[in-house]
Design a protein around this motif. Structure first.
Motif, mmCIF file in Angstrom:
data_model
loop_
_atom_site.group_PDB
_atom_site.id
_atom_site.type_symbol
_atom_site.label_atom_id
_atom_site.label_comp_id
_atom_site.label_asym_id
_atom_site.label_seq_id
_atom_site.Cartn_x
_atom_site.Cartn_y
_atom_site.Cartn_z
ATOM 1 N N ALA A 108 -5.771 0.254 -0.636
ATOM 2 C CA ALA A 108 -4.420 0.507 -0.158
ATOM 3 C C ALA A 108 -3.459 -0.045 -0.828
ATOM 4 O O ALA A 108 -2.378 0.408 -1.082
ATOM 5 C CB ALA A 108 -4.224 0.088 1.290
ATOM 6 N N GLY A 109 -3.749 -1.127 -1.445
ATOM 7 C CA GLY A 109 -2.727 -1.714 -2.364
ATOM 8 C C GLY A 109 -2.349 -1.086 -3.639
ATOM 9 O O GLY A 109 -1.307 -1.323 -4.377
ATOM 10 N N LEU A 110 -2.999 0.065 -3.879
ATOM 11 C CA LEU A 110 -2.770 0.957 -5.006
ATOM 12 C C LEU A 110 -1.236 1.449 -4.766
ATOM 13 O O LEU A 110 -0.830 2.318 -5.577
ATOM 14 C CB LEU A 110 -3.793 2.015 -5.563
ATOM 15 C CG LEU A 110 -5.108 1.212 -6.095
ATOM 16 C CD1 LEU A 110 -6.230 2.144 -6.238
ATOM 17 C CD2 LEU A 110 -4.961 0.533 -7.568
ATOM 18 N N PHE A 111 -1.028 1.703 -3.598
ATOM 19 C CA PHE A 111 -0.104 2.644 -3.041
ATOM 20 C C PHE A 111 0.964 2.004 -2.370
ATOM 21 O O PHE A 111 1.399 2.133 -0.910
ATOM 22 C CB PHE A 111 -0.407 3.820 -2.109
ATOM 23 C CG PHE A 111 -1.119 4.766 -3.146
ATOM 24 C CD1 PHE A 111 -0.569 5.894 -3.823
ATOM 25 C CD2 PHE A 111 -2.549 4.633 -3.246
ATOM 26 C CE1 PHE A 111 -1.272 6.722 -4.578
ATOM 27 C CE2 PHE A 111 -3.428 5.414 -4.141
ATOM 28 C CZ PHE A 111 -2.759 6.713 -4.704
ATOM 29 N N LYS A 112 1.499 0.745 -2.974
ATOM 30 C CA LYS A 112 2.338 -0.103 -2.020
ATOM 31 C C LYS A 112 3.742 0.654 -1.629
ATOM 32 O O LYS A 112 4.112 0.471 -0.417
ATOM 33 C CB LYS A 112 2.951 -1.226 -3.036
ATOM 34 C CG LYS A 112 1.889 -2.360 -3.144
ATOM 35 C CD LYS A 112 2.442 -3.584 -4.086
ATOM 36 C CE LYS A 112 1.715 -4.855 -3.822
ATOM 37 N NZ LYS A 112 2.458 -5.819 -4.608
ATOM 38 N N LYS A 113 4.155 1.627 -2.263
ATOM 39 C CA LYS A 113 5.531 2.362 -2.110
ATOM 40 C C LYS A 113 5.094 3.700 -1.022
ATOM 41 O O LYS A 113 6.252 4.059 -0.699
ATOM 42 C CB LYS A 113 6.169 2.684 -3.215
ATOM 43 C CG LYS A 113 6.719 1.425 -4.065
ATOM 44 C CD LYS A 113 7.530 1.806 -5.334
ATOM 45 C CE LYS A 113 7.895 0.648 -6.089
ATOM 46 N NZ LYS A 113 9.138 0.797 -6.964
ATOM 47 N N GLN A 114 3.774 4.057 -0.862
ATOM 48 C CA GLN A 114 3.564 4.911 -0.085
ATOM 49 C C GLN A 114 2.339 4.456 0.837
ATOM 50 O O GLN A 114 1.277 4.853 0.330
ATOM 51 C CB GLN A 114 3.131 6.171 -0.924
ATOM 52 C CG GLN A 114 4.247 6.722 -1.751
ATOM 53 C CD GLN A 114 3.725 7.808 -2.731
ATOM 54 O OE1 GLN A 114 2.477 7.429 -3.500
ATOM 55 N NE2 GLN A 114 4.237 8.906 -2.830
ATOM 56 N N PRO A 115 2.660 3.523 1.788
ATOM 57 C CA PRO A 115 1.674 3.079 2.475
ATOM 58 C C PRO A 115 0.908 3.874 3.279
ATOM 59 O O PRO A 115 -0.576 3.635 3.612
ATOM 60 C CB PRO A 115 2.483 2.077 3.394
ATOM 61 C CG PRO A 115 3.673 2.699 3.476
ATOM 62 C CD PRO A 115 3.975 3.291 2.176
ATOM 63 N N ILE A 116 1.118 5.091 3.805
ATOM 64 C CA ILE A 116 0.390 5.923 4.506
ATOM 65 C C ILE A 116 -0.651 6.633 3.590
ATOM 66 O O ILE A 116 -1.992 6.596 3.882
ATOM 67 C CB ILE A 116 0.990 7.242 5.267
ATOM 68 C CG1 ILE A 116 2.287 6.527 6.285
ATOM 69 C CG2 ILE A 116 0.273 8.169 5.841
ATOM 70 C CD1 ILE A 116 1.708 5.856 7.136
ATOM 71 N N ILE A 117 -0.180 6.866 2.287
ATOM 72 C CA ILE A 117 -1.306 7.423 1.298
ATOM 73 C C ILE A 117 -2.177 6.374 0.885
ATOM 74 O O ILE A 117 -3.549 6.476 0.628
ATOM 75 C CB ILE A 117 -0.464 8.066 0.048
ATOM 76 C CG1 ILE A 117 0.145 9.236 0.441
ATOM 77 C CG2 ILE A 117 -1.321 8.083 -1.073
ATOM 78 C CD1 ILE A 117 1.028 9.687 -0.605
#
Length: 184
Positions: A108-117
């Protein structure tokens, strides 16, 4: 020379403090996730359950600290799950169902700016590990004539899909309430 040594000591304290803070967060978030995992809404007979958002603390930590810390925290969480709620039938199954599956939550940390993704990717990673484990180690539980991969996908999907929905809902609420963003 003395000033140089003193300067290095001053510069190393914040790094050590940050490492200590991250370890403390991992312990706290793992404990919170474990506590939530002990409150099942529904429990399946051969492992797996729907909880009150047991993955959310690890997902949140991954979104806050990034994938390295998230994966490490996920593995720690998996070890605690192994100790508290073990469902072990084969020694090699532990690798897929605990280390790798829960480690995937850190993605999940790969998408900090898109938390749902990020949440979707992380939970899908966990799902894939459980499906592989189910098809390899639990094929005998599949109904006669049913492909073990299909059976494992249906079985694991029956609790992982609701868990994904709960996790998305809670992370969304935390994000919209600015709670998630203020700690990132």
């Amino acid at each position: 020379m003395n000033n140089h040594t003193e300067e290095n000591t001053l510069n190393s304290k914040p790094k050590n403090r940050i490492k200590t803070q991250i370890l403390a967060e991992i312990a706290i978030f793992t404990a919170l996730g474990t506590a939530l995992s002990l409150i099942p809404i529904f429990h399946l007979p051969n492992g797996g359950s729907i909880t009150l958002g047991a993955m959310v603390p690890i997902l949140w930590l991954a979104l806050r600290r990034g994938p390295k810390v998230g994966i490490f925290a996920g593995v720690v969480y998996g070890l605690v799950q192994l100790a508290v709620l073990p469902q072990v039938y084969y020694p090699t199954q532990v690798l897929l169902d605990y280390f790798l599956a829960f480690g995937c939550l850190g993605l999940a940390g790969l998408f900090k700016k898109q938390p749902i993704i990020g949440v979707i990717l992380a939970v899908m990673g966990r799902f894939v590990m459980h499906v592989i484990s189910g098809a390899i180690f639990f094929a005998e539980f599949a109904p006669a004539g049913m492909n073990p991969w299909v059976y494992s996908s249906i079985y694991n999907g029956s609790y992982m899909l609701p868990e994904l929905g709960i996790s998305i809902f809670v992370i969304y609420l935390l994000y919209k309430a600015n709670v998630l963003r203020s700690y990132m």
